[in-house]
Design an enzyme around this catalytic site. Structure first.
Site, PDB file in Angstrom:
ATOM      1  N   SER A   1       0.696  -1.407   0.092  1.00 52.64           N
ATOM      2  CA  SER A   1       0.002  -0.287   0.349  1.00 52.64           C
ATOM      3  C   SER A   1       0.666   0.772  -0.024  1.00 52.64           C
ATOM      4  O   SER A   1       1.748   1.328  -0.725  1.00 52.64           O
ATOM      5  CB  SER A   1      -0.691   0.022   0.804  1.00 52.64           C
ATOM      6  OG  SER A   1      -2.264   0.925   1.112  1.00 52.64           O
TER       7      SER A   1
ATOM      8  N   ASP B   1      -9.009  -2.696  -7.867  1.00 52.45           N
ATOM      9  CA  ASP B   1      -8.610  -2.654  -6.571  1.00 52.45           C
ATOM     10  C   ASP B   1      -9.950  -1.116  -6.034  1.00 52.45           C
ATOM     11  O   ASP B   1      -9.379   0.167  -7.046  1.00 52.45           O
ATOM     12  CB  ASP B   1      -7.454  -2.659  -6.305  1.00 52.45           C
ATOM     13  CG  ASP B   1      -6.646  -1.778  -4.702  1.00 52.45           C
ATOM     14  OD1 ASP B   1      -7.106  -1.050  -4.168  1.00 52.45           O
ATOM     15  OD2 ASP B   1      -5.856  -2.144  -4.585  1.00 52.45           O
TER      16      ASP B   1
ATOM     17  N   HIS C   1      -8.083  -4.818  -1.800  1.00 58.39           N
ATOM     18  CA  HIS C   1      -6.470  -3.986  -1.545  1.00 58.39           C
ATOM     19  C   HIS C   1      -5.626  -4.872  -0.709  1.00 58.39           C
ATOM     20  O   HIS C   1      -4.273  -4.513  -0.107  1.00 58.39           O
ATOM     21  CB  HIS C   1      -7.356  -2.422  -0.918  1.00 58.39           C
ATOM     22  CG  HIS C   1      -5.185  -1.847  -0.492  1.00 58.39           C
ATOM     23  ND1 HIS C   1      -4.731  -1.298  -1.866  1.00 58.39           N
ATOM     24  CD2 HIS C   1      -5.255  -1.127   0.356  1.00 58.39           C
ATOM     25  CE1 HIS C   1      -4.057  -0.111  -1.554  1.00 58.39           C
ATOM     26  NE2 HIS C   1      -4.521  -0.474   0.007  1.00 58.39           N
TER      27      HIS C   1
END
Length: 270
Positions: free
Chosen positions: A95, A217, A246
Site C-alpha cells: 500500500s 482495487d 487492496h
C-alpha cells in the site's frame, strides 16, 4: 533485543544469506504476511516488523510529531536495518507504506537490492492528469467517520478496502487490525497517509522496482501502477494480477504468493 526491535515487534525468521524485509500498510500489522512467510523461511532470512501506530505496537512509543510525515516511518526502517546489521535486503512493502522502502532506498541505495511494491501508491488523491482513486471529499468523510464513531467506521471501511462483505474472513481480519489501533493514533496516521503526495520522490529512486497490482482495487486503481512504472527513476516492471481488493496477499494468497516468489528471482536489470 534492542529498543528499536522491541518497539516494532521485530521478528527474524529463517537463515538464508539473502534478507527479505516485509512491511505492512495502514490499518494492518505484520500478520498480513502470514500466508507468504512459510514460503520464504527455508531460503531467506525474513524480517517482519510492525509500523508504529499498528494496534500491536505500544501506543506509548507513538510520537505524533515524528509521524506527522511519512519520513518518520523511513527513519524507523533504516533504524531497524542498522540495529540488525543488515547490509542488503529485498524490501516487500504494501500500500502507501511501500513508498517507505522506496524513499529509504534514495538515501541508502546500498541497503536495497530490489523493491517489491504490492498495491503501491505515491498519492491516494486524484489530481490533474492523475487518478489516485479518491477525491478530497472522500478523504474528509473518512476523517469525519473516524472522529464520530471509530468502531462503526472500521466496520464500514474494511469491506470497501478488502472488496468483500462483513462475513468474509479477510474483511473480519482487517476490521480487527483496524479496530486494534488507538483511534486518535489511527486518525493522525490517516491524516498523514491519505492526503500525502510522494510523487516527487519517484525520479530519485534507483533501486529496481517490481510493481504488483490487483486488476480491481477500490483504493488504488491500475492507473497508479502504470504511473509508478513511467515515473520511477529506476528500472521497473508491472504485473497486474487477476485479484480484487487492496489486500490480495490475504484475500487471494494462492495467486499472489506465486507472483511474489517469481519476482524475487526475476532480474529486470539484465
Amino acid at each position: 533485543m534492542g529498543i528499536v526491535e522491541e518497539a516494532h515487534n521485530v521478528k527474524v525468521l529463517g537463515s538464508g544469506d539473502q534478507v527479505i524485509v516485509l512491511s505492512h500498510g495502514f490499518g494492518s500489522d505484520q500478520s498480513i504476511w502470514r500466508y507468504l512467510v512459510p514460503h520464504l523461511v527455508e531460503d531467506y532470512r525474513v524480517i517482519l516488523y510492525d509500523n508504529m501506530g499498528a494496534g500491536t505496537t505500544n501506543p506509548e512509543y507513538f510520537d505524533f510529531e515524528r509521524y506527522s510525515t511519512i519520513e518518520g516511518f523511513v527513519y524507523d526502517l533504516l533504524a531497524i536495518l542498522e540495529e540488525l546489521q543488515v547490509k542488503s535486503c529485498i524490501f516487500i512493502g504494501h500500500s502507501a507504506l511501500s513508498m517507505v522502502g522506496a524513499i529509504a532506498s534514495i538515501s541508502r541505495p546500498d541497503l536495497f537490492s530490489k523493491l517489491i511494491m504490492l498495491s503501491a501508491t505515491p498519492r491516494l488523491l486524484n489530481d490533474e492528469d492523475y487518478q489516485g482513486g479518491m477525491e478530497i471529499q472522500d478523504v474528509e468523510q473518512i476523517f469525519e467517520g473516524m472522529r464520530s464513531n471509530y468502531e462503526a467506521w472500521c466496520q464500514g471501511f474494511a469491506p470497501l478496502v478488502v472488496g468483500g462483505d462483513m462475513d468474509s474472513v479477510v474483511v473480519q481480519e482487517f476490521s480487527r487490525t483496524l479496530f486494534n489501533m488507538r483511534p486518535d493514533i489511527a486518525l493522525s496516521l490517516a491524516q498523514v497517509i491519505f492526503p500525502t503526495d510522494l510523487r516527487h520522490f519517484l525520479p530519485l529512486v534507483t533501486t529496481p522496482c517490481h510493481i504488483l497490482q490487483s486488476i480491481k482495487d477500490m483504493a488504488v486503481p491500475v492507473f497508479v501502477s502504470e504511473y509508478l512504472h513511467q515515473n520511477l527513476g529506476s528500472q521497473s516492471i508491472v504485473e497486474i494480477m487477476p485479484t480484487g481488493g487492496h489486500l490480495p496477499q490475504l484475500s487471494s494468497p494462492e495467486i499472489v504468493i506465486p507472483v511474489i516468489l517469481r519476482h524475487l528471482h526475476l532480474d529486470i536489470t539484465e
